[in-house]
Scaffold this active site. Structure first.
Site, PDB file in Angstrom:
ATOM      1  N   LEU A   1       0.853  -1.338   0.011  1.00  0.00           N
ATOM      2  CA  LEU A   1       0.235  -0.011  -0.198  1.00  0.00           C
ATOM      3  C   LEU A   1       0.838   1.280   0.109  1.00  0.00           C
ATOM      4  CD1 LEU A   1      -2.814  -0.965   2.687  1.00  0.00           C
ATOM      5  CD2 LEU A   1      -3.129  -0.409  -0.077  1.00  0.00           C
TER       6      LEU A   1
ATOM      7  N   GLU B   1       8.809  -4.377  -7.339  1.00  0.00           N
ATOM      8  CA  GLU B   1       8.281  -5.224  -6.321  1.00  0.00           C
ATOM      9  C   GLU B   1       8.392  -6.931  -6.542  1.00  0.00           C
ATOM     10  OE1 GLU B   1       6.838  -7.416  -3.253  1.00  0.00           O
ATOM     11  OE2 GLU B   1       6.608  -5.193  -2.967  1.00  0.00           O
TER      12      GLU B   1
ATOM     13  N   GLN C   1      -7.044  -4.866   1.149  1.00  0.00           N
ATOM     14  CA  GLN C   1      -5.983  -4.682   0.169  1.00  0.00           C
ATOM     15  C   GLN C   1      -6.078  -5.203  -0.917  1.00  0.00           C
ATOM     16  OE1 GLN C   1      -2.723  -5.371   3.617  1.00  0.00           O
ATOM     17  NE2 GLN C   1      -1.470  -4.600   1.828  1.00  0.00           N
TER      18      GLN C   1
ATOM     19  N   TYR D   1     -12.791  -9.325  20.751  1.00  0.00           N
ATOM     20  CA  TYR D   1     -11.568  -9.981  21.395  1.00  0.00           C
ATOM     21  C   TYR D   1     -12.336 -11.329  21.929  1.00  0.00           C
ATOM     22  CZ  TYR D   1      -8.340  -6.296  21.039  1.00  0.00           C
ATOM     23  OH  TYR D   1      -7.540  -5.147  20.518  1.00  0.00           O
TER      24      TYR D   1
ATOM     25  N   ASP E   1       5.975   1.109   6.538  1.00  0.00           N
ATOM     26  CA  ASP E   1       6.587   0.316   7.510  1.00  0.00           C
ATOM     27  C   ASP E   1       8.216   0.579   7.627  1.00  0.00           C
ATOM     28  OD1 ASP E   1       3.942  -0.753   8.174  1.00  0.00           O
ATOM     29  OD2 ASP E   1       4.017  -2.581   7.099  1.00  0.00           O
TER      30      ASP E   1
END
Length: 539
Positions: free
Chosen positions: A15, A35, A130, A233, A314
């Site tokens: 992304l 990539e 994504q 959760y 990231d």
């Protein structure tokens, strides 16, 4: 000699890399992305698209398609309603011992959010995985001239004073080519070989644990009686986090010990066993589609730049997924950097403008990582009242650059205690609905590839001066006068921006306020020329 010359080479096609290619091509920059994976979306972790990121996608025309192909977020309290349409997703975070607790009313609410950002943004957040989002981004970037090659890895690179020379290899054939680029963007992920080769250190809390993410398809709606929720959760012997990925697929994530669990234990068979235990549904048909292992960590690069190489996403900040800030923050990195690279490459900004990328994005990246850390740890500990916790809209849209490419008061925190998007330099321009030629337009939509001068009703001299000053400097700029070029039917512009009827606001191509004059000044042209020179590092 290079086989190909390009202005910007992007390494990494997730992304953040695709956002870099998209926003650079939007600015008219020739960009080449490589990539090593042969297809998109190898890790299906990101689905939430914030209001601010939707503003960016709106500027490239993708916002309607993202909404059409994704799920619609609604206020969290609607999670209690049974048999809701599958495309609705209430912003509710629940806790339960097993999945059936949600259906029988035994679940408890850990957090409920709204989607009401009407005063902060013209856009609402969206939920789009994504695997749907990335192909859209590729298509739009390629249509704007970007070259994107999957199945291609960077073998080596050398940096000098004028650019970067990289050798890239097509994995299917082994063929290599040399690419000469003025700049290189490292969007090569958490482990970032480029960052490591540059010797860039990181600071933070380090590794929190290792996570197993399982993408699967199952009829969970029959168990929860059609109740929709953002996250659950599940608190039992296979404790983990469950969230809907799209209309039919789900993602379940849980901590595991990589030293104690052999690779075989993270197979699809083991994943199925873990899922059945966590869900409390031993007989439910489940189709496991993907199992991924990844490291949950909290680290921020100590610098975002080394010469002509920039880190985004990231590669420069990694933090827990709590809050959904990771991919959004990375795409906003890319957008911040894109207009600055375009300005320098076109010659209307000085090279040192690029220093402001780190000045602006590093404080925001660190503060955002810290907020994700707080959310992760407080949810784990069952304490949601942390004194440093910030509102999600402040984090995603209302952040402020303490330093950078703007003129005005500097310093302070990147994330303030309250949401105040009020026209101060260093903040995204306040959202106000205006009218242009009979059509509704937000102030946020006006600045996408040029500077914009917004003059108050009696500030005609500012508009004329901005046009003249920008023309003399060769800086792209559009000037509008409120009440003449843009109608303010609701009469909110002056109040929201902090201007008098004689004032003006200068907005950068990324939508952030670059300078503000609450009222009139001496010689508007001289003043604005000086301001523009400072912002674009021409002074």
């Amino acid at each position: 000699m290079a086989d190909r010359e390009v202005s910007v080479l992007v390494v990494g096609g997730g992304l953040n890399g695709l956002a870099s290619a998209l926003f650079l091509s939007q600015q008219g920059v020739d960009v080449h992305l490589v990539e090593r994976n042969d297809k998109t979306a190898q890790l299906l972790r990101a689905a939430g698209v914030s209001a601010r990121t939707m503003e960016l996608f709106h500027s490239v025309g993708l916002e309607p398609e993202i909404r059409e192909r994704g799920l619609r977020l609604i206020p969290g309290e609607h999670w209690t309603e049974p048999h809701s349409p599958v495309d609705l997703l209430p912003r509710a975070i629940l806790g339960a011992k097993r999945l059936s607790d949600i259906g029988n009313g035994r679940a408890f609410v850990m957090e409920e959010g709204t989607v009401e950002v009407a005063d902060a943004s013209p856009m609402e957040p969206a939920w789009c995985g994504q695997d749907r989002l990335e192909p859209m981004m590729i298509r739009e970037a390629v249509q704007r001239g970007a070259r994107i090659e999957f199945g291609t890895e960077m073998v080596s690179y050398e940096q000098d004073a004028d650019g970067v020379t990289a050798v890239v290899r097509t994995l299917a054939t082994g063929a290599e080519q040399r690419i000469r680029a003025r700049y290189l963007i490292a969007a090569d992920g958490v482990t970032s070989p480029i960052r490591e080769s540059l010797g860039i250190t990181r600071s933070g809390n380090g590794t929190i644990g290792h996570v197993l993410s399982i993408l699967f398809e199952a009829d969970l709606d029959s168990v929860v009686e059609g109740r929709r929720f953002l996250i659950a959760y599940l608190l039992n012997e296979a404790a983990g986090l469950l969230h809907r990925f799209d209309e039919t697929r789900w993602v379940f994530g849980l901590f595991f010990d990589p030293e104690r669990h052999a690779e075989a234990e993270t197979s699809k068979d083991k994943a199925l066993e873990l899922l059945r235990t966590a869900l409390g549904e031993p007989d439910l048909p489940i189709d496991i589609q993907l199992v991924n292992r990844w490291r949950l960590a909290h680290d921020v690069a100590d610098t975002y730049r080394s010469g002509r190489i920039f880190l985004v996403g990231d590669a420069c900040h990694v933090h827990p997924p709590a809050g959904g800030y990771g991919a959004n923050s990375g795409m906003q990195d890319a957008h911040n950097l894109a207009w600055k690279l375009a300005a320098v490459l076109r010659g209307w900004a000085g090279e040192s403008l690029l220093d402001s990328y780190e000045q602006e994005r590093h404080p925001v990246g660190k503060a955002t990582a810290d907020q994700a850390w707080i959310r992760q740890t407080t949810r784990s500990e069952g304490d949601g009242g942390h004194p440093d916790l910030r509102n999600s809209t402040v984090i995603s849209t209302g952040y402020r650059y303490p330093e950078g490419a703007f003129v005005g008061e500097k310093g302070g925190e990147a994330l303030e205690t309250e949401l105040r998007i009020d026209g101060r330099p260093g903040l995204r321009v306040p959202h106000v609905w205006l009218e242009r030629e009979g059509a509704k337009v937000s102030t946020v939509e006006l600045a996408t590839d040029t500077f914009v001068l917004l003059a108050a009703p009696d500030g005609a001299s500012w508009a004329d001066a901005a046009t003249a000053a920008a023309g003399a400097l060769g800086i792209p700029l559009s000037a509008y006068r409120i009440g003449t070029d843009l109608a303010d039917a609701e009469g909110r512009f002056l109040q929201v921006t902090g201007l008098t009827p004689q004032g003006a606001l200068l907005v950068r191509p990324d939508g952030f306020v670059a300078w503000r004059s609450p009222g009139a000044a001496g010689d508007p042209r001289v003043l604005l020329q000086d301001v523009l020179e400072q912002i674009t590092a021409r002074a």
